[in-house]
Design an enzyme around this catalytic site. Structure first.
Site, PDB file in Angstrom:
ATOM      1  N   CYS A  46      -7.981 -22.122 -24.561  1.00  0.00           N
ATOM      2  CA  CYS A  46      -8.823 -22.576 -23.448  1.00  0.00           C
ATOM      3  C   CYS A  46     -10.258 -22.121 -23.696  1.00  0.00           C
ATOM      4  O   CYS A  46     -10.502 -20.943 -23.987  1.00  0.00           O
ATOM      5  CB  CYS A  46      -8.293 -21.987 -22.145  1.00  0.00           C
ATOM      6  SG  CYS A  46      -9.356 -22.310 -20.728  1.00  0.00           S
ATOM      7  N   CYS A  49     -11.197 -19.243 -20.992  1.00  0.00           N
ATOM      8  CA  CYS A  49     -10.597 -17.908 -20.891  1.00  0.00           C
ATOM      9  C   CYS A  49      -9.796 -17.510 -22.130  1.00  0.00           C
ATOM     10  O   CYS A  49      -9.199 -16.447 -22.154  1.00  0.00           O
ATOM     11  CB  CYS A  49      -9.710 -17.830 -19.647  1.00  0.00           C
ATOM     12  SG  CYS A  49      -8.154 -18.739 -19.822  1.00  0.00           S
ATOM     13  N   CYS A  95      -5.289 -25.174 -17.203  1.00  0.00           N
ATOM     14  CA  CYS A  95      -5.000 -23.860 -17.763  1.00  0.00           C
ATOM     15  C   CYS A  95      -4.409 -22.998 -16.649  1.00  0.00           C
ATOM     16  O   CYS A  95      -4.984 -22.908 -15.565  1.00  0.00           O
ATOM     17  CB  CYS A  95      -6.292 -23.237 -18.279  1.00  0.00           C
ATOM     18  SG  CYS A  95      -6.110 -21.495 -18.750  1.00  0.00           S
ATOM     19  N   CYS A  98      -6.945 -19.824 -15.739  1.00  0.00           N
ATOM     20  CA  CYS A  98      -8.266 -19.917 -15.089  1.00  0.00           C
ATOM     21  C   CYS A  98      -8.456 -21.238 -14.350  1.00  0.00           C
ATOM     22  O   CYS A  98      -9.544 -21.509 -13.852  1.00  0.00           O
ATOM     23  CB  CYS A  98      -9.370 -19.733 -16.119  1.00  0.00           C
ATOM     24  SG  CYS A  98      -9.624 -21.174 -17.169  1.00  0.00           S
ATOM     25  N   CYS A 118      -2.808 -35.408 -23.445  1.00  0.00           N
ATOM     26  CA  CYS A 118      -4.083 -36.001 -23.832  1.00  0.00           C
ATOM     27  C   CYS A 118      -5.194 -35.080 -23.341  1.00  0.00           C
ATOM     28  O   CYS A 118      -5.498 -35.029 -22.156  1.00  0.00           O
ATOM     29  CB  CYS A 118      -4.184 -37.382 -23.195  1.00  0.00           C
ATOM     30  SG  CYS A 118      -5.657 -38.274 -23.674  1.00  0.00           S
TER      31      CYS A 118
HETATM   32 ZN   LIG Z   1      -8.324 -20.998 -19.122  1.00  0.00          ZN
END
Ligand SMILES: [Zn+2]
Length: 130
Positions: A46, A49, A95, A98, A118
């Site tokens: 990510c 984070c 995610c 976060c 996707c």
């Molecule tokens: Zn994240």
């Protein structure tokens, strides 16, 4: 999982303008703009984070211009949420650490899962592994 909570202003400082728009404002990058990751073994994290999202082994070429995967590295690392914007029923992928918007998952992917995650390339950073 312990959530990372930041204010809008903090995310804006931390991220590029496009990464901020996509991950914090549910934007979508233009296709073929951010799927230029190295074709070596690695992990997609990510951008907000650094939570591990996808393994390069689950990446496939969907022809859409967005990085596509058939499964997350761990189902606990992402969250899926029903998204009814744009008059379509889609499943949003976030995610789990976060709440960054990452992309959508569609039921037309390859085996073994039949799923197509996707993703927006700008929402992820690539880390090469041995
Ligand atoms: Zn994240």
């Amino acid at each position: 999982m312990v959530k990372i909570i930041k204010t809008d202003a903090e995310w804006r400082l931390k991220l590029s303008e496009l990464a901020y728009k996509v991950t914090r404002k549910h934007g979508t990058e233009r296709p073929f703009s951010n799927d230029n990751f190295p074709k070596v073994n690695g992990i997609f994290l990510c951008v907000c984070c650094k939570n591990a999202l996808f393994d390069s082994n689950s990446k496939f070429d969907s022809g859409t211009g967005w990085p596509s995967f058939f499964e997350p590295i761990n189902p606990n690392n992402i969250e899926e949420k029903s998204d009814r914007s744009l008059f379509m029923k889609r499943t949003e992928v976030l995610c789990s650490k976060c709440d960054a918007h990452l992309g959508h998952v569609f039921p037309d992917g390859p085996l073994p899962t039949g799923l197509r995650y996707c993703m927006n390339g700008i929402a992820m950073v690539f880390e090469e592994t041995e």
